[in-house]
Each structure stands twice: as structure tokens, then as C-alpha cells.
Motif scaffolding. Structure first.
Motif, PDB file in Angstrom:
ATOM      1  N   THR A  23       0.839  -1.201   0.000  1.00 27.12           N
ATOM      2  CA  THR A  23       0.000   0.000   0.000  1.00 27.12           C
ATOM      3  C   THR A  23       0.873   1.250   0.000  1.00 27.12           C
ATOM      4  OG1 THR A  23      -1.808  -1.153   1.090  1.00 27.12           O
ATOM      5  CG2 THR A  23      -1.781   1.259   1.277  1.00 27.12           C
ATOM      6  N   ARG A  24       1.896   1.271   0.858  1.00 29.10           N
ATOM      7  CA  ARG A  24       2.813   2.420   0.896  1.00 29.10           C
ATOM      8  C   ARG A  24       3.557   2.564  -0.433  1.00 29.10           C
ATOM      9  NH1 ARG A  24       3.375   0.395   6.047  1.00 29.10           N
ATOM     10  NH2 ARG A  24       5.341  -0.653   5.642  1.00 29.10           N
ATOM     11  N   LEU A  25       4.009   1.439  -0.989  1.00 27.69           N
ATOM     12  CA  LEU A  25       4.722   1.467  -2.258  1.00 27.69           C
ATOM     13  C   LEU A  25       3.836   2.018  -3.371  1.00 27.69           C
ATOM     14  CD1 LEU A  25       7.092   0.753  -4.141  1.00 27.69           C
ATOM     15  CD2 LEU A  25       6.175  -1.589  -4.237  1.00 27.69           C
ATOM     16  N   MET A  26       2.585   1.599  -3.421  1.00 27.19           N
ATOM     17  CA  MET A  26       1.685   2.041  -4.484  1.00 27.19           C
ATOM     18  C   MET A  26       1.372   3.530  -4.353  1.00 27.19           C
ATOM     19  SD  MET A  26       1.463  -0.524  -6.412  1.00 27.19           S
ATOM     20  CE  MET A  26       3.120  -0.940  -5.868  1.00 27.19           C
ATOM     21  N   GLN A  27       1.337   4.049  -3.112  1.00 25.13           N
ATOM     22  CA  GLN A  27       1.059   5.472  -2.909  1.00 25.13           C
ATOM     23  C   GLN A  27       2.198   6.349  -3.428  1.00 25.13           C
ATOM     24  OE1 GLN A  27       0.300   5.405   1.314  1.00 25.13           O
ATOM     25  NE2 GLN A  27      -1.878   5.004   1.029  1.00 25.13           N
ATOM     26  N   SER A  28       3.417   5.845  -3.390  1.00 18.79           N
ATOM     27  CA  SER A  28       4.562   6.639  -3.842  1.00 18.79           C
ATOM     28  C   SER A  28       5.035   6.241  -5.237  1.00 18.79           C
ATOM     29  CB  SER A  28       5.722   6.479  -2.847  1.00 18.79           C
ATOM     30  OG  SER A  28       6.198   5.136  -2.856  1.00 18.79           O
ATOM     31  N   PHE A  29       4.390   5.280  -5.842  1.00 16.89           N
ATOM     32  CA  PHE A  29       4.890   4.724  -7.096  1.00 16.89           C
ATOM     33  C   PHE A  29       4.879   5.739  -8.237  1.00 16.89           C
ATOM     34  CE2 PHE A  29       5.112   2.148 -10.880  1.00 16.89           C
ATOM     35  CZ  PHE A  29       6.007   1.149 -10.523  1.00 16.89           C
ATOM     36  N   LEU A  30       3.750   6.386  -8.489  1.00 16.98           N
ATOM     37  CA  LEU A  30       3.636   7.330  -9.606  1.00 16.98           C
ATOM     38  C   LEU A  30       4.647   8.475  -9.489  1.00 16.98           C
ATOM     39  CD1 LEU A  30       2.250   8.269 -12.214  1.00 16.98           C
ATOM     40  CD2 LEU A  30       0.512   9.377 -10.793  1.00 16.98           C
ATOM     41  N   PRO A  31       4.733   9.157  -8.321  1.00 13.28           N
ATOM     42  CA  PRO A  31       5.725  10.234  -8.229  1.00 13.28           C
ATOM     43  C   PRO A  31       7.168   9.741  -8.373  1.00 13.28           C
ATOM     44  CG  PRO A  31       4.176  10.335  -6.386  1.00 13.28           C
ATOM     45  CD  PRO A  31       3.900   9.079  -7.133  1.00 13.28           C
ATOM     46  N   THR A  32       7.438   8.538  -7.916  1.00 12.86           N
ATOM     47  CA  THR A  32       8.800   8.003  -7.968  1.00 12.86           C
ATOM     48  C   THR A  32       9.174   7.528  -9.362  1.00 12.86           C
ATOM     49  OG1 THR A  32       8.645   7.291  -5.665  1.00 12.86           O
ATOM     50  CG2 THR A  32      10.350   6.247  -6.999  1.00 12.86           C
ATOM     51  N   HIS A  33       8.257   6.847 -10.027  1.00  9.11           N
ATOM     52  CA  HIS A  33       8.585   6.209 -11.295  1.00  9.11           C
ATOM     53  C   HIS A  33       8.051   6.943 -12.519  1.00  9.11           C
ATOM     54  CE1 HIS A  33      10.265   2.724  -9.269  1.00  9.11           C
ATOM     55  NE2 HIS A  33       9.246   2.794  -8.434  1.00  9.11           N
ATOM     56  N   GLY A  34       7.105   7.851 -12.345  1.00  8.50           N
ATOM     57  CA  GLY A  34       6.591   8.624 -13.468  1.00  8.50           C
ATOM     58  C   GLY A  34       5.495   7.937 -14.268  1.00  8.50           C
ATOM     59  N   THR A  41      -1.482  -7.279  -6.123  1.00  6.06           N
ATOM     60  CA  THR A  41      -2.477  -7.811  -5.203  1.00  6.06           C
ATOM     61  C   THR A  41      -2.129  -9.226  -4.759  1.00  6.06           C
ATOM     62  OG1 THR A  41      -3.783  -8.731  -7.019  1.00  6.06           O
ATOM     63  CG2 THR A  41      -4.372  -6.523  -6.276  1.00  6.06           C
ATOM     64  N   GLY A  42      -2.732  -9.577  -3.687  1.00  5.30           N
ATOM     65  CA  GLY A  42      -2.715 -10.954  -3.213  1.00  5.30           C
ATOM     66  C   GLY A  42      -4.141 -11.330  -2.880  1.00  5.30           C
ATOM     67  N   LEU A  43      -4.478 -12.560  -3.151  1.00  5.57           N
ATOM     68  CA  LEU A  43      -5.829 -13.018  -2.851  1.00  5.57           C
ATOM     69  C   LEU A  43      -5.773 -14.009  -1.708  1.00  5.57           C
ATOM     70  CD1 LEU A  43      -7.142 -13.601  -6.486  1.00  5.57           C
ATOM     71  CD2 LEU A  43      -7.518 -11.612  -5.013  1.00  5.57           C
ATOM     72  N   LEU A  44      -6.601 -13.768  -0.725  1.00  5.94           N
ATOM     73  CA  LEU A  44      -6.686 -14.719   0.374  1.00  5.94           C
ATOM     74  C   LEU A  44      -7.414 -15.965  -0.098  1.00  5.94           C
ATOM     75  CD1 LEU A  44      -7.478 -12.321   3.342  1.00  5.94           C
ATOM     76  CD2 LEU A  44      -5.291 -13.376   2.738  1.00  5.94           C
ATOM     77  N   ALA A  45      -7.093 -17.076   0.518  1.00 12.13           N
ATOM     78  CA  ALA A  45      -7.679 -18.355   0.135  1.00 12.13           C
ATOM     79  C   ALA A  45      -9.181 -18.364   0.394  1.00 12.13           C
ATOM     80  CB  ALA A  45      -7.003 -19.481   0.906  1.00 12.13           C
ATOM     81  N   THR A  46      -9.878 -19.092  -0.451  1.00 11.92           N
ATOM     82  CA  THR A  46     -11.321 -19.277  -0.346  1.00 11.92           C
ATOM     83  C   THR A  46     -11.594 -20.787  -0.312  1.00 11.92           C
ATOM     84  OG1 THR A  46     -11.609 -19.390  -2.733  1.00 11.92           O
ATOM     85  CG2 THR A  46     -11.716 -17.190  -1.719  1.00 11.92           C
ATOM     86  N   GLU A  47     -12.848 -21.135  -0.246  1.00 11.25           N
ATOM     87  CA  GLU A  47     -13.205 -22.560  -0.327  1.00 11.25           C
ATOM     88  C   GLU A  47     -12.761 -23.145  -1.662  1.00 11.25           C
ATOM     89  OE1 GLU A  47     -14.304 -24.618   2.049  1.00 11.25           O
ATOM     90  OE2 GLU A  47     -14.079 -22.897   3.386  1.00 11.25           O
ATOM     91  N   ASP A  48     -12.854 -22.349  -2.740  1.00  8.37           N
ATOM     92  CA  ASP A  48     -12.384 -22.817  -4.045  1.00  8.37           C
ATOM     93  C   ASP A  48     -10.877 -23.072  -4.022  1.00  8.37           C
ATOM     94  OD1 ASP A  48     -14.936 -22.727  -5.114  1.00  8.37           O
ATOM     95  OD2 ASP A  48     -14.643 -20.770  -6.074  1.00  8.37           O
ATOM     96  N   ALA A  76      -0.658 -14.425  -5.579  1.00  8.89           N
ATOM     97  CA  ALA A  76      -0.223 -13.033  -5.462  1.00  8.89           C
ATOM     98  C   ALA A  76       0.372 -12.599  -6.795  1.00  8.89           C
ATOM     99  CB  ALA A  76       0.796 -12.868  -4.347  1.00  8.89           C
ATOM    100  N   SER A  77       0.084 -11.377  -7.175  1.00 12.06           N
ATOM    101  CA  SER A  77       0.621 -10.781  -8.390  1.00 12.06           C
ATOM    102  C   SER A  77       1.282  -9.465  -7.988  1.00 12.06           C
ATOM    103  CB  SER A  77      -0.511 -10.531  -9.390  1.00 12.06           C
ATOM    104  OG  SER A  77      -0.007  -9.872 -10.527  1.00 12.06           O
ATOM    105  N   LEU A  78       2.591  -9.420  -8.112  1.00  9.11           N
ATOM    106  CA  LEU A  78       3.354  -8.247  -7.687  1.00  9.11           C
ATOM    107  C   LEU A  78       4.235  -7.766  -8.845  1.00  9.11           C
ATOM    108  CD1 LEU A  78       4.445  -9.770  -4.252  1.00  9.11           C
ATOM    109  CD2 LEU A  78       2.446  -8.338  -4.724  1.00  9.11           C
ATOM    110  N   PRO A  79       3.625  -7.239  -9.909  1.00 10.17           N
ATOM    111  CA  PRO A  79       4.400  -6.873 -11.092  1.00 10.17           C
ATOM    112  C   PRO A  79       5.369  -5.716 -10.875  1.00 10.17           C
ATOM    113  CG  PRO A  79       2.154  -6.087 -11.305  1.00 10.17           C
ATOM    114  CD  PRO A  79       2.203  -6.955 -10.078  1.00 10.17           C
TER     115      PRO A  79
END
Length: 165
Positions: A23-34, A41-48, A76-79
Motif C-alpha cells: 500500500t505504501r509502495l503504491m502510494q509513492s509509485f507514480l511520483p517516484t517512477h513517473g 495484489t494478493g488473494l486470500l484463500a477461499t473454499e475454491d 499473489a501478483s506483484l508486477p
């Protein structure tokens, strides 16, 4: 930490901390990287997820630490962390196992690919509990030890998130 089993509460705590760092990284991402960040995201486990994990266990013996991870986190997808990190869902891991078989790692009875990076390198966990990384973006080349355990692999990933500019 070889020999110790991964604990579900530890995984939950790890994800909560990693999610807060993201969350902190995403808040500073645009100003830092342009440019805006991708969908980290990461998805918590479900019954599926639990059903897919059980199906994976029925398909092939998998290390208990991976079962524990999948009982808490589906994927989890952390591109935007380094070149990207992706923890595959149990259904994807099963599909890859059916298509490609186990990772060819000497000394491991079975090594199951469960993650990849943005460069196409694969991460597999062996029955020893060690996490291996392919030396090239291929299922069939050499693998080197990336972490002595899944817990250490996840700790390394958290440190990468935390150190991201």
C-alpha cells in the motif's frame, strides 16, 4: 529455518505486513517512477482455493509448507516489485504440473513450480522444503537454491517490497 513447518498464522501475519508495505509502495509509485503502478495484489484463500489445493495434493505429493501457504493465500501478483513476482494459484500449479511435470532438480523426489518472476524464471519447492529458482526462463534447465525454506522465500519477498524505491 529448515526442519520447521510453516505456520498458517505466520503466513497471515506475513501477508498483512506485505500488504501494508505494498500500500505504501503504491502510494509513492507514480511520483517516484513517473507512471502508474500495475495491479499488485494478493488473494486470500477461499473454499475454491482449498478445493484446488486438495486436488493438487491428490495429483502429486506437495510439501506441507506449500499446502499451508495455499490454505491462507490463493495467489499473489506483484508486477512492480523488482521485475515482478507471482505466486501461482494452486489450480495453476496443478495445470503446470500436468503440462510439464516436476521441475528437474537433482536430489529432490519432487519439486513443484509454484511461482515465477517477471523475467520468466520459475520458483519450485522441493520435498526437502528448499525453494529453487530456474537459472533461465525454462522448465528444463538448471535450478539453484533460492531460499532454504518457503518461510525464508516469503521473508526475502517482503524485504524486496520494503526496499523498493
Amino acid at each position: 529455518m529448515p526442519g520447521e513447518r510453516l505456520d498458517a498464522e505466520w503466513v497471515r501475519s506475513w501477508w498483512e505486513q506485505a500488504d501494508a508495505m505494498l500500500t505504501r509502495l503504491m502510494q509513492s509509485f507514480l511520483p517516484t517512477h513517473g507512471f502508474p503502478p500495475g495491479d499488485n495484489t494478493g488473494l486470500l484463500a477461499t473454499e475454491d482455493t482449498h478445493a484446488a489445493t486438495s486436488a493438487l495434493v491428490d495429483l502429486t505429493p506437495i510439501p506441507s509448507d506449500l499446502t499451508t501457504l495455499y490454505w491462507v493465500i490463493s495467489e499473489a501478483s506483484l508486477p512492480d516489485v523488482d521485475s515482478g513476482y507471482f505466486i501461482h494459484s494452486p489450480a495453476m500449479a496443478a495445470g503446470h504440473f500436468r503440462d510439464y511435470g516436476p521441475a528437474p532438480i537433482d536430489g529432490e523426489f519432487i519439486a513443484l513450480v509454484f511461482a515465477s518472476d517477471g523475467g520468466g524464471h520459475l520458483f519450485a519447492i522441493g520435498d526437502s522444503g528448499q525453494v529453487w529458482k530456474s537459472t533461465t526462463p525454462s522448465w528444463f534447465d538448471d535450478f539453484e537454491v533460492a531460499a532454504p525454506s518457503l518461510q525464508e522465500f516469503l521473508d526475502q519477498l517482503a524485504r524486496r517490497i520494503a526496499s523498493q524505491p
